[in-house]
Scaffold this active site. Structure first.
Site, PDB file in Angstrom:
ATOM      1  N   LYS A  43       0.870  -1.191   0.000  1.00  0.00           N
ATOM      2  CA  LYS A  43       0.000   0.000   0.000  1.00  0.00           C
ATOM      3  C   LYS A  43       0.900   1.232   0.000  1.00  0.00           C
ATOM      4  CE  LYS A  43      -3.531   2.776   0.888  1.00  0.00           C
ATOM      5  NZ  LYS A  43      -4.421   3.135  -0.226  1.00  0.00           N
ATOM      6  N   CYS A 122      -2.016   9.895  -6.550  1.00  0.00           N
ATOM      7  CA  CYS A 122      -3.143   9.595  -5.658  1.00  0.00           C
ATOM      8  C   CYS A 122      -4.233  10.654  -5.821  1.00  0.00           C
ATOM      9  CB  CYS A 122      -2.683   9.573  -4.197  1.00  0.00           C
ATOM     10  SG  CYS A 122      -4.103   9.365  -3.097  1.00  0.00           S
TER      11      CYS A 122
END
Ligand code: DHB
Length: 303
Positions: A43, A122
């Site tokens: 992650k 992101c």
């Protein structure tokens, strides 16, 4: 048959997980490592632990997924300390340039990690724009990263681009710096998915806006893989819209050296890698191929 190499790192299968899916806890990373995934990516991490955005922050239907996880993670030192039996990539997504520098320098000394995937894309941090869509910031940042002179191989996780000029601008910056691989693409930012049972948005954060993945993004993923394969010397890791072995084959035809699975891994769990490895092997056999190099990048075009 499915072996590949990214940035000098050998992978037994070209198929592995996309950052963000089932790779936040040590147990999840170990499960990936013990599966038939060719590698493991963590992650995306930040300097500090993050709880992430309020739930529900993930929703899916037949054609797509939406997430706005908000970078829920345990902080970079947690990921830097994990040892796996597979090539281990740590994804880094600092909230500032300074944070990114701190994490890159620290992780560069960790020999249990094979590569760093620096996330420039992101879409889910409230009030922050994506570095990958701001070419001036991206250029200045990558020059500073380059000056560190990292020992580890470095890849970039790129957002999807939709404009030929943007492919050229991004490639120019990439080619001016030492970047070993590119992962194309991150989710399509700021979509909406509706829960048709309730007529409500599928997720709570950002009033329902979030990153889109799943089979609907495949065409955009393929075009991004193809363009960056043509315009840079980086190894390309395809990501986006992979449901079956044929989808992996298509990414490789466009130029990918490896292919990540996100939404379908979330739906199916780690057994997805057994199925997709088998299916890819069957597609290759049906065409008489025994190695990826026999068809990588060999997409046919009209005369
Ligand atoms: C998150 C989503 C992304 O697409 C990404 O690249 C990094 C983090 C998130 O919401 O946690």
């Amino acid at each position: 048959m499915l072996k590949t190499n990214i940035a000098g790192v050998d992978l037994q299968s070209c198929v592995y997980n996309a950052s963000g899916v089932n790779c936040t806890t040590k147990d999840e990373l170990l499960e990936l490592s013990h599966s038939s995934s060719g590698a493991v990516v963590s992650k995306s991490c930040t300097l500090e632990y993050r709880e992430g955005n309020p739930k529900p922050r993930y929703f899916e239907n037949d054609t797509c997924s939406i997430n706005s996880t908000g970078l829920a993670n345990f902080g970079y030192k947690y990921y830097g300390d994990i040892e796996l039996e597979k090539p281990y990539f740590v994804s880094v997504c600092g909230l500032s340039e300074e944070n990114n520098m701190t994490m890159l320098k620290y992780l560069d000394n960790k020999l249990n990690i094979c590569c760093i995937e620096l996330n420039l894309s992101c879409p889910n941090i409230i009030g922050k724009s994506q570095v990958g869509y701001d070419f001036e910031t991206m250029g200045n940042f990558l020059r500073k990263v380059n000056e560190i002179g990292l020992q580890h191989k470095l890849g970039l996780k790129l957002p999807p681009y939709f404009d030929m000029v943007h492919f050229n601008q991004a490639s120019e910056i990439i080619n001016e710096n030492k970047i070993d691989f590119l992962t194309c693409i991150n989710s399509l930012g700021n979509g909406i998915v509706i829960d048709t049972d309730t007529d409500r948005v599928g997720i709570k954060p950002k009033r329902g806006f979030g990153g889109i993945g799943g089979s609907v993004v495949k065409s955009i993923a393929l075009s991004n893989v193809r363009k960056f394969y043509e315009l840079t010397d980086c190894d390309i890791v395809g990501c986006g819209g992979v449901v079956n072995g044929r989808d992996v084959y298509d990414h490789i035809l466009c130029g990918a050296s490896a292919v990540q699975i996100g939404t379908q891994l979330k739906k199916e769990g780690v057994s997805v890698f057994d199925r997709i490895n088998d299916e890819l092997g069957e597609v290759m056999k049906s065409r008489g191929y025994s190695e990826l190099s026999q068809f990588r990048g060999q997409l046919n075009e009209y005369e």
